[in-house]
Design an enzyme around this catalytic site. Structure first.
Site, PDB file in Angstrom:
ATOM      1  CG  LEU A  74      -2.140  -1.086   1.359  1.00 31.89           C
ATOM      2  CD1 LEU A  74      -2.164  -1.198   2.176  1.00 31.89           C
ATOM      3  CD2 LEU A  74      -3.427  -0.673   0.392  1.00 31.89           C
ATOM      4  CB  CYS A  78       4.342   8.884  -2.477  1.00 34.81           C
ATOM      5  SG  CYS A  78       5.060   9.074  -1.402  1.00 34.81           S
ATOM      6  CB  CYS A  83       7.550  11.995  -3.163  1.00 29.63           C
ATOM      7  SG  CYS A  83       5.588  11.621  -3.131  1.00 29.63           S
ATOM      8  CG  HIS A 133       6.757  -0.527  -0.703  1.00 32.66           C
ATOM      9  ND1 HIS A 133       6.892   0.720  -0.246  1.00 32.66           N
ATOM     10  CD2 HIS A 133       7.532  -0.991  -1.534  1.00 32.66           C
ATOM     11  CE1 HIS A 133       6.928   1.663  -1.644  1.00 32.66           C
ATOM     12  NE2 HIS A 133       7.832  -0.054  -2.128  1.00 32.66           N
ATOM     13  CG  PHE A 501      18.087  34.300  15.933  1.00 35.21           C
ATOM     14  CD1 PHE A 501      17.791  35.237  15.258  1.00 35.21           C
ATOM     15  CD2 PHE A 501      20.119  34.137  16.309  1.00 35.21           C
ATOM     16  CE1 PHE A 501      18.635  35.988  14.717  1.00 35.21           C
ATOM     17  CE2 PHE A 501      20.175  35.786  15.235  1.00 35.21           C
ATOM     18  CZ  PHE A 501      19.793  36.232  14.279  1.00 35.21           C
TER      19      PHE A 501
HETATM   20  P1  FAD Z   1      -0.916   6.600  -6.473  1.00 38.54           P
HETATM   21  O1  FAD Z   1       0.419   6.644  -5.199  1.00 38.54           O
HETATM   22  O2  FAD Z   1      -0.015   5.978  -7.454  1.00 38.54           O
HETATM   23  O3  FAD Z   1      -1.781   5.056  -6.767  1.00 38.54           O
HETATM   24  C1  FAD Z   1      -2.941   4.733  -7.450  1.00 38.54           C
HETATM   25  C2  FAD Z   1      -2.249   2.768  -7.364  1.00 38.54           C
HETATM   26  O4  FAD Z   1      -3.432   2.542  -8.170  1.00 38.54           O
HETATM   27  C3  FAD Z   1      -1.337   2.473  -6.899  1.00 38.54           C
HETATM   28  O5  FAD Z   1      -0.713   1.872  -5.686  1.00 38.54           O
HETATM   29  C4  FAD Z   1      -1.230   1.603  -8.419  1.00 38.54           C
HETATM   30  O6  FAD Z   1      -0.462  -0.121  -7.618  1.00 38.54           O
HETATM   31  C5  FAD Z   1      -2.484   1.400  -7.925  1.00 38.54           C
HETATM   32  N1  FAD Z   1      -3.839   0.565  -9.496  1.00 38.54           N
HETATM   33  C6  FAD Z   1      -3.760   1.197 -10.522  1.00 38.54           C
HETATM   34  N2  FAD Z   1      -4.241  -0.108 -11.705  1.00 38.54           N
HETATM   35  C7  FAD Z   1      -4.542  -1.023 -10.873  1.00 38.54           C
HETATM   36  C8  FAD Z   1      -5.365  -1.395 -10.587  1.00 38.54           C
HETATM   37  N3  FAD Z   1      -6.212  -2.096 -12.766  1.00 38.54           N
HETATM   38  N4  FAD Z   1      -5.582  -2.373  -9.560  1.00 38.54           N
HETATM   39  C9  FAD Z   1      -5.522  -1.964  -8.757  1.00 38.54           C
HETATM   40  N5  FAD Z   1      -4.240  -1.191  -8.192  1.00 38.54           N
HETATM   41  C10 FAD Z   1      -4.130  -0.215  -9.150  1.00 38.54           C
HETATM   42  N6  FAD Z   1       3.684  14.727  -4.098  1.00 38.54           N
HETATM   43  C11 FAD Z   1       3.530  15.240  -2.883  1.00 38.54           C
HETATM   44  O7  FAD Z   1       3.038  15.821  -2.590  1.00 38.54           O
HETATM   45  N7  FAD Z   1       5.164  15.897  -2.907  1.00 38.54           N
HETATM   46  C12 FAD Z   1       6.383  15.054  -3.068  1.00 38.54           C
HETATM   47  O8  FAD Z   1       7.947  15.372  -3.037  1.00 38.54           O
HETATM   48  C13 FAD Z   1       6.134  14.488  -4.081  1.00 38.54           C
HETATM   49  N8  FAD Z   1       6.978  14.596  -4.738  1.00 38.54           N
HETATM   50  C14 FAD Z   1       7.039  14.115  -6.075  1.00 38.54           C
HETATM   51  C15 FAD Z   1       8.430  13.169  -7.488  1.00 38.54           C
HETATM   52  C16 FAD Z   1       7.830  12.663  -8.307  1.00 38.54           C
HETATM   53  C17 FAD Z   1       9.023  12.701  -9.001  1.00 38.54           C
HETATM   54  C18 FAD Z   1       6.123  12.858  -8.407  1.00 38.54           C
HETATM   55  C19 FAD Z   1       6.030  11.594 -10.555  1.00 38.54           C
HETATM   56  C20 FAD Z   1       5.267  12.986  -7.910  1.00 38.54           C
HETATM   57  C21 FAD Z   1       5.490  12.960  -6.694  1.00 38.54           C
HETATM   58  N9  FAD Z   1       4.808  13.986  -5.380  1.00 38.54           N
HETATM   59  C22 FAD Z   1       4.390  14.642  -4.517  1.00 38.54           C
HETATM   60  C23 FAD Z   1       2.897  13.251  -6.521  1.00 38.54           C
HETATM   61  C24 FAD Z   1       2.672  12.345  -5.744  1.00 38.54           C
HETATM   62  O9  FAD Z   1       3.327  10.863  -5.682  1.00 38.54           O
HETATM   63  C25 FAD Z   1       1.009  11.922  -6.160  1.00 38.54           C
HETATM   64  O10 FAD Z   1       0.370  13.020  -6.313  1.00 38.54           O
HETATM   65  C26 FAD Z   1       0.159  10.562  -5.226  1.00 38.54           C
HETATM   66  O11 FAD Z   1       1.291   9.805  -4.689  1.00 38.54           O
HETATM   67  C27 FAD Z   1      -0.934  10.337  -5.669  1.00 38.54           C
HETATM   68  O12 FAD Z   1      -1.458   9.281  -5.163  1.00 38.54           O
HETATM   69  P2  FAD Z   1      -2.642   8.545  -5.703  1.00 38.54           P
HETATM   70  O13 FAD Z   1      -3.217   7.651  -4.697  1.00 38.54           O
HETATM   71  O14 FAD Z   1      -3.544   9.393  -6.731  1.00 38.54           O
HETATM   72  O15 FAD Z   1      -2.122   7.496  -6.118  1.00 38.54           O
HETATM   73  C1  COM Z   2       3.276   7.967   1.829  1.00 34.49           C
HETATM   74  C2  COM Z   2       2.165   6.820   1.104  1.00 34.49           C
HETATM   75  S1  COM Z   2       4.353   7.743   1.000  1.00 34.49           S
HETATM   76  S2  COM Z   2       0.589   7.078   1.774  1.00 34.49           S
HETATM   77  O1  COM Z   2       0.348   8.690   1.715  1.00 34.49           O
HETATM   78  O2  COM Z   2       0.735   7.462   3.994  1.00 34.49           O
HETATM   79  O3  COM Z   2       0.171   5.522   2.074  1.00 34.49           O
END
Ligand code: FAD
Ligand code: COM
Length: 523
Positions: A74, A78, A83, A133, A501
């Site tokens: 899960l 990120c 991130c 993870h 400070f």
């Molecule tokens: P995700 O975390 O991508 O989760 C989507 C999930 O869906 C995944 O676990 C995937 O396995 C699952 N999934 C996909 N298809 C299926 C399916 N068919 N069946 C079951 N599961 C599926 N944001 C910040 O706020 N601070 C930061 O410093 C930052 N750094 C970043 C650096 C980079 C290089 C990038 C690319 C992004 C960064 N972000 C940062 C943005 C942040 O990572 C995302 O906004 C965030 O992770 C989005 O969360 P989410 O739950 O929408 O998607």
């Molecule tokens: C952080 C992942 S790296 S989550 O937002 O705590 O699920």
């Protein structure tokens, strides 16, 4: 693997995740106390930041959530590819930056680029990432008590049915949070070996790059470009728009932007703004990039490594078609401010609904969907938020830029360090200085940072704050809250705060130096 009745510790979880990833096993990891036979209040498709926080909140409110995720853990992208590695790279870039400026001085050894390997840092990350993870899996099962099925791609059958791990799950609601994927611009040769994005960089880099061409001008381009360059890999950034002027970033102040971009140039990064990549060259592997310069001339850049930092595209295709979801012009699932899609009972959250693609938004979208499903009526407006990026610095901003403020307010007051005074030799001024910029302050004053407050002289309210240095991110979360609350935050409030400070507290002390005046003036 059914772990429902087991209680794996963190090391055992790490082992399960690593073996699954290494062997490519397709065996689902199942945590279903009732065997999955119930009708859930919500099935969260995707257990990233959005899905995990939404499911946890729904459970906390007394509901019954199920998460299904195709990865064996899960937390989503990120901690796996986005991130968390980006923060590691940026930390390393800041360390290497110091080493390079102070090479052979004080206690710093002579700069030796052969010691700073991109692959070594990626290896370090890959060796450590499963522990994050493992914690997500453990916490979600043992402390948050959320049902889940992992390592199992979900297939949405209809608005109440999802198939995964050979089982049909029923839910009164669906919450789709399947994230986004790196965007690949349509440039001839872009699929050659040697072209990477943030995900393939972590999974596939199998040589040490010597030069780099970054395509893009937003956060990822600046962050990864700064890291590659800091390791000694000569880097060129090609961007159609000026850096930090891509549409994914708002409220970027020009003073802050020029401090950041000039700093990158000063460090030797070749920045081509207003330029366009025409072709990625090479037979099988990348050998160069053909670029069209702003004056129309073509130029050939020699490189063995291309990095695409051109944003992300929502994964709407996978889930959108079967449900007949409305999809917008940027490939995002369209939702209202309650996270409801056009299909009753189907919600969408996080990166899937488009920008801003940030953690706060993904997590709070999940919580918003959960609360609405559980009977609250909650709207989430994410149009205003504090923002940041890394170069070899931490760059933070919130509220209006000076230029934006001048468009809406008559009497805009600027408090800035170094002060903007025509002709003053601010390159010798070691201010602002704070934690982590003290060495710069004493040896290279012009590198010690930048701060700006934008104030409405009439109401005395802070309209925006902008910072380049280190350690201000935390404060900006609270500044965001304070300046956006109905009563706002005045220069008088700020000047009366208790500073710790020599951290980025200049905002406090500089405000105090001016707050006594009934008619505010610049500082
Ligand atoms: P995700 O975390 O991508 O989760 C989507 C999930 O869906 C995944 O676990 C995937 O396995 C699952 N999934 C996909 N298809 C299926 C399916 N068919 N069946 C079951 N599961 C599926 N944001 C910040 O706020 N601070 C930061 O410093 C930052 N750094 C970043 C650096 C980079 C290089 C990038 C690319 C992004 C960064 N972000 C940062 C943005 C942040 O990572 C995302 O906004 C965030 O992770 C989005 O969360 P989410 O739950 O929408 O998607
Ligand atoms: C952080 C992942 S790296 S989550 O937002 O705590 O699920």
């Amino acid at each position: 693997m059914d772990i429902t009745n087991g209680h794996l510790n963190l090391s055992e979880w790490t082992q399960v995740i690593e073996v699954t990833l290494e062997t490519g096993s397709t065996e689902p990891i199942v945590n279903l106390p009732n065997g999955g036979a119930d009708v859930y209040d919500a099935i969260f498709v995707g257990g990233g930041a959005g899905g995990r926080f939404g499911a946890a909140y729904l459970k906390a409110m007394g509901g019954r959530p199920l998460i299904i995720d195709s990865w064996p853990f899960l937390g989503g992208s990120c901690p796996h590819q986005a991130c968390v590695p980006h923060h590691l790279f940026s930390d390393v870039a800041a360390e290497l930056d110091l080493w390079r400026w102070f090479s052979g001085q004080l206690f710093f050894p002579e700069w030796d680029p052969s010691r700073a390997s991109i692959r070594d840092i990626i290896k370090l990350f890959r060796q450590g990432r499963s522990s994050a993870h493992a914690f997500m899996n453990w916490q979600t099962k043992e402390q948050l008590e959320v049902d889940y099925v992992l390592n199992a791609p979900a297939r949405v059958v209809d608005a109440t049915t999802v198939e995964a791990a050979g089982h049909r799950f029923k839910g009164r609601n669906l919450v789709l949070g399947v994230g986004a994927r790196p965007s690949r611009p349509a440039i001839p040769g872009i699929d050659k070996r040697g072209v990477y994005d943030f995900a393939t960089l972590i999974e596939e880099l199998d040589y040490e790059p010597t030069t780099c061409v970054v395509i893009g001008g937003g956060k990822t381009a600046l962050e990864y470009g700064s890291f590659f360059h800091a390791t000694g890999c000569q880097t060129t950034i090609i961007s159609r728009s000026p850096l930090m002027r891509t549409r994914s970033l708002h409220h970027v102040d020009e003073g802050l932007r020029s401090y950041v971009v000039n700093g990158m140039r000063q460090r030797g990064i070749n920045i081509l703004e207003g330029a366009q990549p025409v072709e990625v060259l090479g037979s099988d592997r990348v050998s160069g990039v053909l670029v069209k310069l702003p004056d129309g001339r073509l130029s050939q850049l020699i490189t063995d490594f291309v990095f695409i930092g051109a944003g992300e595209v929502p994964n709407a295709r996978e889930v959108g078609a079967v449900l007949g979801l409305e999809v917008g012009s940027r490939g995002e699932v369209v939702v209202d401010d309650h996270m409801r899609t056009n299909v009753p009972g189907v919600y969408a959250i996080g990166d899937l609904i488009g920008p801003p693609m940030e953690m706060f938004k993904a997590r709070k979208c999940g919580v918003t969907a959960a609360r609405n499903i559980m009977g609250d009526s909650v709207a989430f407006d994410f149009s205003e938020y504090p923002d940041f990026l890394h170069t070899t610095y931490e760059v933070t901003w919130v509220g209006l830029s000076e230029e934006e403020a001048r468009e809406s307010f008559e009497d805009v007051i600027i408090i800035q360090m170094p002060p903007y005074v025509e002709g003053l030799d601010t390159d010798v001024l070691p201010l602002p200085c704070a934690d982590r910029t003290m060495l710069f302050a004493f040896a290279k004053p012009e590198l010690s940072g930048f701060q700006k407050l934008v104030i409405d002289g009439q109401s005395r309210r802070i309209l925006g704050a902008h910072h380049v240095g280190y350690g201000a991110k935390d404060a900006f979360q609270y500044l965001d809250y304070l300046i956006h609350r109905p009563q706002g935050l005045s220069i008088d409030d700020l000047g009366w705060m208790n500073e710790l400070f020599l951290n980025p507290e200049h905002f406090i002390q500089l405000s105090r130096l001016r707050a006594g005046r009934s008619h505010l003036v610049h500082l």
